[in-house]
Write a protein that holds these residues in place. Structure first.
Motif: not given
Length: 360
Positions: A287-293, A300-302, A314-321, A323-328
């Motif tokens: 997802i785009s990191p801008a969608l995290l809140s 932290q979730g979306v 839903t709370p999410v776990q940030l796996i990696s970030v 240049s193309q986005g964030a894996w959650v």
């Protein structure tokens, strides 16, 4: 009336122009209403409108990226055990040395004489004890006298051992194979016990130390393969050989160490490196990191929309970030993610959702 219009033909032209204008405007409004109804789905009046995008989880390799520091596998600072003058520099700085090889020599002074005197004293005391044992067999001396002579012999042996150790300590040898790294004294310097003389480092193996967050340390185990990337782009491979049993009190993170083979003895100790530790495959969404809140609890979730057109958080776990986005991870396998308007709606609120452009 017609007679009046016939007398004024310009009025007829104005009237016809007004009728044509009204006809054109009514057609444009009708076309706009049709287009608007085609683009917008039917929605109840008063519902907030959001755009959604359908996302499906896909398998990815879980990877922890850590910033580390490369260190020598072993580093020891050799100090003087006895006083004396530096009489010989047996190796040059920067040279590789073998275990037990002589590095630096201090003056022996009167220590050889002390060893010789100690050896003579031990021989004398030993002879006295041997004679006393023979006399004791014939009960010509008391048991206490024999014990006294044996004690004198033990004392003489201890003094001899001390003299030999002090003589040996004038020769500074390498405790292990490594590189003669630094020297703190020069030829002719007088040194005292405890004074630093030189440092020896073992760089045939290296260790890379880093800190891992407390929530991720449970995914690591000894022996894991770790990919190490140097600042100049070179890549090496090592194994995880140490995980701290307790977290650092300040950062609440755990120290980890990676063993790295360095048979060419490259000068890497002290440099920075990036560690990449893969801990298995998992399902995640990009997802785009801008969608995290954050919710009211600070998690932290979306936000997304369920089948009843209500907002879910839903709370999410940030796996990696990257240049193309964030894996959650943590979202449903397939989810209608709110991509526009998420900042104006709250969990539980019913909304009018429409697909984002380009989504199907």
């Amino acid at each position: 009336m017609f007679s009046q219009l016939s007398k004024r033909p310009w009025l007829i032209a104005v009237a016809i122009s007004l009728l044509l204008l009204l006809w054109l405007l009514s057609g444009s409004l009708f076309t706009a209403k049709q287009a608007a109804s085609a683009d917008q789905p039917a929605a109840e009046p008063g519902l907030a409108k959001v755009e959604i995008q359908w996302l499906q989880a896909s398998p990815m390799q879980r990877e922890h990226v850590l910033q580390g520091q490369i260190e020598a596998w072993r580093r020891v600072e050799l100090r003087a055990q006895v006083s004396g003058n530096v009489v010989r520099l047996d190796q040059d700085k920067g040279s590789p040395v073998a275990a037990g090889e002589l590095l630096l020599s201090l003056s022996a002074d009167n220590r050889p004489a002390q060893v010789a005197r100690g050896e003579a004293d031990v021989r004398q005391r030993q002879a006295e004890v041997d004679a006393a044992l023979r006399l004791r067999e014939r009960k010509l001396i008391s048991a206490n006298e024999l014990i006294r002579l044996q004690s004198e012999l033990a004392k003489a042996k201890a003094e001899l051992d001390m003299a030999r150790i002090q003589l040996k300590d004038t020769k500074i040898v390498a405790p292990f194979a490594g590189v003669y790294d630094q020297r703190m004294v020069e030829l002719g310097d007088f040194v005292q016990p405890g004074q630093s003389l030189l440092t020896l480092v073992d760089i045939e193996q290296l260790k890379v130390s880093a800190q891992i967050p407390q929530q991720d340390v449970g995914q690591l185990h000894i022996g894991q393969v770790v990919h190490v990337q140097l600042l100049d782009g070179r890549k090496m491979e090592g194994t995880l050989h140490f995980i701290a049993a307790a977290a650092d009190p300040g950062s609440r993170s755990f120290r980890v160490e990676v063993k790295l083979a360095n048979p060419e003895r490259l000068r890497l100790a002290g440099a920075s490196a990036t560690l990449r530790i893969q801990t298995g495959e998992m399902l995640a969404q990009r997802i785009s990191p801008a969608l995290l809140s954050l919710d009211q609890a600070g998690r932290q979730g979306v936000k997304w929309v369920n089948e009843q057109q209500r907002v879910e958080f839903t709370p999410v776990q940030l796996i990696s970030v990257d240049s193309q986005g964030a894996w959650v991870s943590g979202l449903p396998h397939k989810v209608a993610l709110i991509t526009l308007g998420q900042g104006f709606v709250e969990p539980g609120q019913q909304v009018a959702a429409q697909l984002a452009k380009g989504d199907s």
